[in-house]
Design a protein around this motif. Structure first.
Motif, PDB file in Angstrom:
ATOM      1  N   MET A 195       3.748   0.365  -3.178  1.00 58.48           N
ATOM      2  CA  MET A 195       2.452   1.135  -3.128  1.00 58.48           C
ATOM      3  C   MET A 195       2.789   2.334  -4.071  1.00 58.48           C
ATOM      4  SD  MET A 195       2.463   1.800   1.162  1.00 58.48           S
ATOM      5  CE  MET A 195       1.719   0.632   1.881  1.00 58.48           C
ATOM      6  N   LEU A 196       3.935   2.909  -4.251  1.00 66.19           N
ATOM      7  CA  LEU A 196       4.323   4.040  -5.155  1.00 66.19           C
ATOM      8  C   LEU A 196       4.098   3.617  -6.659  1.00 66.19           C
ATOM      9  CD1 LEU A 196       7.163   5.733  -3.548  1.00 66.19           C
ATOM     10  CD2 LEU A 196       5.169   6.853  -3.883  1.00 66.19           C
ATOM     11  N   MET A 197       4.303   2.354  -6.781  1.00 70.29           N
ATOM     12  CA  MET A 197       4.019   2.013  -8.314  1.00 70.29           C
ATOM     13  C   MET A 197       2.684   1.365  -8.334  1.00 70.29           C
ATOM     14  SD  MET A 197       7.611   0.238  -9.276  1.00 70.29           S
ATOM     15  CE  MET A 197       9.220   1.418  -9.066  1.00 70.29           C
ATOM     16  N   ASN A 198       1.995   1.394  -7.308  1.00 67.44           N
ATOM     17  CA  ASN A 198       0.466   0.967  -7.566  1.00 67.44           C
ATOM     18  C   ASN A 198       0.589  -0.450  -8.018  1.00 67.44           C
ATOM     19  OD1 ASN A 198      -2.333   1.932  -6.904  1.00 67.44           O
ATOM     20  ND2 ASN A 198      -2.689   1.836  -9.128  1.00 67.44           N
ATOM     21  N   LEU A 199       1.349  -1.377  -7.397  1.00 71.32           N
ATOM     22  CA  LEU A 199       1.278  -2.769  -7.668  1.00 71.32           C
ATOM     23  C   LEU A 199       0.737  -3.481  -6.698  1.00 71.32           C
ATOM     24  CD1 LEU A 199       5.033  -2.834  -8.779  1.00 71.32           C
ATOM     25  CD2 LEU A 199       3.068  -2.777 -10.144  1.00 71.32           C
ATOM     26  N   ALA A 206       2.478  -9.288  -0.064  1.00 73.51           N
ATOM     27  CA  ALA A 206       3.308  -9.057   0.988  1.00 73.51           C
ATOM     28  C   ALA A 206       2.809  -8.718   2.242  1.00 73.51           C
ATOM     29  CB  ALA A 206       4.045  -7.738   0.524  1.00 73.51           C
ATOM     30  N   ARG A 207       1.399  -8.151   2.267  1.00 72.92           N
ATOM     31  CA  ARG A 207       0.839  -7.925   3.647  1.00 72.92           C
ATOM     32  C   ARG A 207       0.467  -9.234   4.124  1.00 72.92           C
ATOM     33  NH1 ARG A 207      -1.934  -3.557   5.639  1.00 72.92           N
ATOM     34  NH2 ARG A 207      -3.739  -4.747   6.180  1.00 72.92           N
ATOM     35  N   GLU A 208      -0.062  -9.970   3.528  1.00 71.80           N
ATOM     36  CA  GLU A 208      -0.510 -11.481   4.072  1.00 71.80           C
ATOM     37  C   GLU A 208       0.899 -11.975   4.585  1.00 71.80           C
ATOM     38  OE1 GLU A 208      -2.115 -15.691   2.331  1.00 71.80           O
ATOM     39  OE2 GLU A 208      -1.512 -14.120   0.735  1.00 71.80           O
ATOM     40  N   TRP A 209       1.862 -11.751   4.059  1.00 77.63           N
ATOM     41  CA  TRP A 209       3.272 -12.488   4.535  1.00 77.63           C
ATOM     42  C   TRP A 209       3.537 -11.798   6.069  1.00 77.63           C
ATOM     43  CZ3 TRP A 209       7.701 -11.035   6.701  1.00 77.63           C
ATOM     44  CH2 TRP A 209       8.696 -12.005   7.074  1.00 77.63           C
ATOM     45  N   SER A 237       6.977   4.024   6.718  1.00 73.77           N
ATOM     46  CA  SER A 237       6.729   4.557   5.279  1.00 73.77           C
ATOM     47  C   SER A 237       5.658   3.898   4.932  1.00 73.77           C
ATOM     48  CB  SER A 237       8.097   4.184   4.457  1.00 73.77           C
ATOM     49  OG  SER A 237       7.663   4.979   3.360  1.00 73.77           O
ATOM     50  N   ALA A 238       5.386   2.755   4.902  1.00 70.18           N
ATOM     51  CA  ALA A 238       4.061   2.007   4.389  1.00 70.18           C
ATOM     52  C   ALA A 238       2.832   2.456   5.266  1.00 70.18           C
ATOM     53  CB  ALA A 238       4.464   0.409   4.799  1.00 70.18           C
ATOM     54  N   HIS A 239       3.135   2.773   6.414  1.00 72.71           N
ATOM     55  CA  HIS A 239       1.982   3.105   7.272  1.00 72.71           C
ATOM     56  C   HIS A 239       1.751   4.601   6.775  1.00 72.71           C
ATOM     57  CE1 HIS A 239      -0.373   4.467  10.936  1.00 72.71           C
ATOM     58  NE2 HIS A 239       0.024   5.511  10.836  1.00 72.71           N
ATOM     59  N   ALA A 249      -2.122   1.775  -4.600  1.00 68.65           N
ATOM     60  CA  ALA A 249      -2.302   0.364  -4.439  1.00 68.65           C
ATOM     61  C   ALA A 249      -3.138   0.188  -3.132  1.00 68.65           C
ATOM     62  CB  ALA A 249      -0.779  -0.157  -3.813  1.00 68.65           C
ATOM     63  N   ALA A 250      -4.375   0.474  -3.325  1.00 67.18           N
ATOM     64  CA  ALA A 250      -5.657   0.389  -2.448  1.00 67.18           C
ATOM     65  C   ALA A 250      -5.715  -1.058  -2.090  1.00 67.18           C
ATOM     66  CB  ALA A 250      -6.583   1.325  -2.782  1.00 67.18           C
TER      67      ALA A 250
END
Length: 672
Positions: A195-199, A206-209, A237-239, A249-250
């Motif tokens: 997220m922080l690196m906007n990847l 990752a979310r799909e997994w 943290s992701a939340h 990383a919208a």
């Protein structure tokens, strides 16, 4: 600008296998048991250490499998037991010849291995990729982009060769599960870094997994601490980041009122409900492990059944934030109670032994150290105080008492150069001081500076009416310890620190009040006097890609604004790029021996390489308004969580009992 992966030539030496510190710590931190099947997943043997652990652990459970849970523990290394592919074995003779020739050249050019400075052994040529003219201003945006490149290389190698597995072995391009269906160990630990690196595309995968493959309903024992700081902390943290910084990383699916809006929080809540079983001990001190499917806490199989003190007291940031999010007070109360139970032992000068019984709540032994099993107890004292916006003064009091105890009993100076170190009292505070520092101890410079300023810059903090001479002294201590930790890197041939460093000190050790002045810079000459202060034993020469020193560099840069800390971080990053990169798109690996060039790769990428080390490099090279230190706290796995007010629902549910100068509790007379 991107870089080319260095072509590390394999070495065929025999690195020494380390005797495990404090006996095997198999189930308390490094292993788990699977009753629902073999639980080993794919990937073959875990190597010599895993074999040793499995044999010893077999006395208790023949099905125990080795796990990479060693955030808080030193590790032993030996070459990977995995067979190389046939096409590599065909090249062995040629490579041996190249290595022998390289070693002959190396011996002649670097008679003293301490003189093998990175700048003089530019084997792959990458070190000059970001060279700048003398006196020119560094391009920190470009350097930050190089960290993103390193993250992309690491993640893409994992995604290509071991997707979904909990372990990744970059040399053999293989993976291994820690549970029958996997725990998301690497994926979840990396979410906020992505997220922080906007990847965004990598985060989407990752979310799909998480959405389709992750389940906590597995008949698997997991380490309470490691699972909390990495998995629960990573999800929380992701939340937080996806909610408060939706432009990072919208992803449409996790937006407000979208189907995936609460994915991270739902997974975190499910996991926390299972981890709460650890607190169901007779004392309230959490058990070392939990069976996820059975909601059952499990006593440590080692250390006479005692839990690690650091592990039991490094759960609070995560559970208290979850309580704030959900309104479920039990998360708060159970985690907070642990702090009261630990403090009620009445230790001297705030320094706690490294083991505690979950059955009785009493300490086992007298070993005092800020390395493995002790470190994050102290870290979470001050971070709990900051997390609730300085509303819980009890934790600041405990931190200040402990820091004075560290000064009194553990701080001394080396000979002949007078570096400041934090040693160990392995036989208690009345025993001898051991001049030994785990790399883990290098969290202290940054934490001391954070505690002194509260996350403000030093310049801002000095203007506060609360600023004191003690705060000035603490900042000086932070600077001195930071210098020592950087010296641990400069001492090694690869420029990457050993897991453990010993030091030469006076007999008896100099007190903290003794005059001292370490050299400002590290003379690169092989016979420089400062080399005499350091000592790395062969069995301790491995490097795990640990984050603690770059973590402290990040804090010191943000707080002091001293450019040297950024520059040191850049040197360190270059060493990682040049000496831990794996050929053929494998990403990066930890090292069995960081004191030889070419280094000895271990064939393992630690999850905290992605969660912490690369994240701290990225933050170090970023503008200061990215995760401002007066607005967030980072847990011990570098997962950022917000500071918050407790509100009406939560409060500090305990007060410290009075104690005498020896730290023993004083019984108060009853009032009529």
């Amino acid at each position: 600008m991107s870089f080319q992966i260095p072509k590390n030539a394999p070495t065929f030496g025999n690195p020494q296998q380390r005797q495990l510190e404090d006996r095997l710590w198999a189930s308390s931190g490094v292993t788990a048991r699977s009753r629902g099947g073999p639980g080993g997943g794919a990937g073959g043997s875990a190597g010599v250490l895993g074999d040793v652990q499995d044999r010893v652990g077999g006395f208790l459970n023949p099905n125990r499998a080795s796990l990479p849970m060693y955030k808080d523990k030193p590790y032993a290394y030996a070459p990977s037991g995995r067979a190389r592919p046939v096409y590599r074995r065909k090249r062995v003779l040629g490579l041996i010849t190249l290595v022998v020739l390289g070693l002959l050249w190396y011996t002649g050019a670097f008679a003293d291995h301490h003189a093998a400075a990175v700048g003089k052994f530019n084997q792959w040529g990458w070190l000059t990729a970001d060279s700048k003219a003398k006196g020119a201003k560094a391009d920190w945006d470009k350097r930050r982009k190089l960290v993103v490149d390193a993250m992309e290389l690491s993640w893409d190698a994992y995604e290509r060769y071991a997707w979904g597995y909990d372990e990744f072995h970059p040399v053999t391009k293989s993976g291994r599960h820690m549970a029958p269906k996997g725990l998301g160990w690497i994926i979840i630990d990396s979410l906020d870094t992505l997220m922080l690196m906007n990847l965004t595309s990598r985060l989407t995968h990752a979310r799909e997994w998480l959405s389709t493959s992750l389940t906590w309903d597995q008949d698997q024992d997991v380490n309470t601490f490691e699972t909390t700081i990495r998995m629960l902390g990573g999800l929380l943290s992701a939340h937080y980041l996806s909610t408060e910084f939706p432009n990072l990383a919208a992803i449409t699916d996790d937006g407000p009122n979208m189907p995936g809006e609460d994915l991270y929080l739902e997974k975190a809540k499910d996991l926390a409900d299972r981890l709460m079983a650890a607190f169901d001990s007779p004392s309230g001190i959490p058990y070392a492990s939990v069976n996820l499917a059975q909601f059952k806490g499990i006593i440590s199989h080692d250390d006479l059944g005692a839990s690690s003190t650091a592990e039991t007291t490094t759960l609070q940031l995560e559970f208290k934030y979850l309580a704030k999010l959900t309104g479920e007070k039990d998360f708060w109360d159970k985690a907070e109670k642990v702090m009261e139970l630990v403090d009620n032992n009445g230790v001297k000068d705030g320094l706690v032994p490294i083991y505690i019984y979950a059955t009785t709540g009493e300490f086992r032994g007298e070993n005092i150290r800020l390395g493995s099993r002790g470190d994050s107890y102290y870290e979470y004292l001050i971070k709990q105080y900051l997390q609730t916006n300085k509303q819980e003064a009890v934790y600041q009091d405990m931190w200040r008492e402990a820091l004075q105890g560290v000064r009194k009993h553990l701080v001394t100076y080396t000979e002949p150069s007078h570096f400041t170190i934090i040693g160990e009292r392995q036989s208690g505070l009345d025993g001898d001081l051991t001049p030994k520092m785990d790399h883990l101890v290098c969290f202290m410079p940054g934490t001391v500076a954070l505690a002194a300023t509260g996350g403000l810059t030093e310049q801002e903090a000095r203007k506060l009416p609360t600023w004191s001479k003690q705060d000035e002294a603490d900042m000086q201590l932070a600077r001195e310890l930071m210098q020592t930790c950087w010296g641990m890197y400069k001492y090694m041939a690869t420029g990457l620190a050993a897991e453990i460093t010993y030091f030469h000190i006076a007999d008896p050790p100099l007190p903290e009040s003794a005059p001292h002045q370490a050299p400002a810079d590290f003379d690169p000459l092989p016979d420089a006097e400062w080399h005499k202060d350091f000592d790395v034993k062969p069995q301790d020469s491995h490097n795990l890609q640990r984050p603690e020193t770059v973590e402290s560099l990040f804090y010191m840069w943000r707080i002091t604004g001293d450019m040297r800390y950024r520059d040191w971080g850049w040197e360190m990053f270059k060493s990682f790029m040049n000496y831990t990169a794996v050929e053929e798109g494998g990403g990066f690996s930890s090292l069995n021996n960081a004191n030889v060039v070419p280094p000895v790769l271990r064939d393992n990428m630690e999850s905290f390489w992605l969660a912490e080390t690369l994240k701290y490099f990225y933050l170090l090279f970023s503008p200061d308004d990215l995760l401002p230190l007066d607005k967030v706290v980072l847990n011990t796995e570098a997962h950022p969580l917000p500071r918050f007010d407790m509100g009406k629902l939560f409060k500090t549910g305990w007060e410290r009992k009075p104690r005498d100068k020896e730290g023993k509790l004083v019984t108060q007379p009853k009032t009529e």
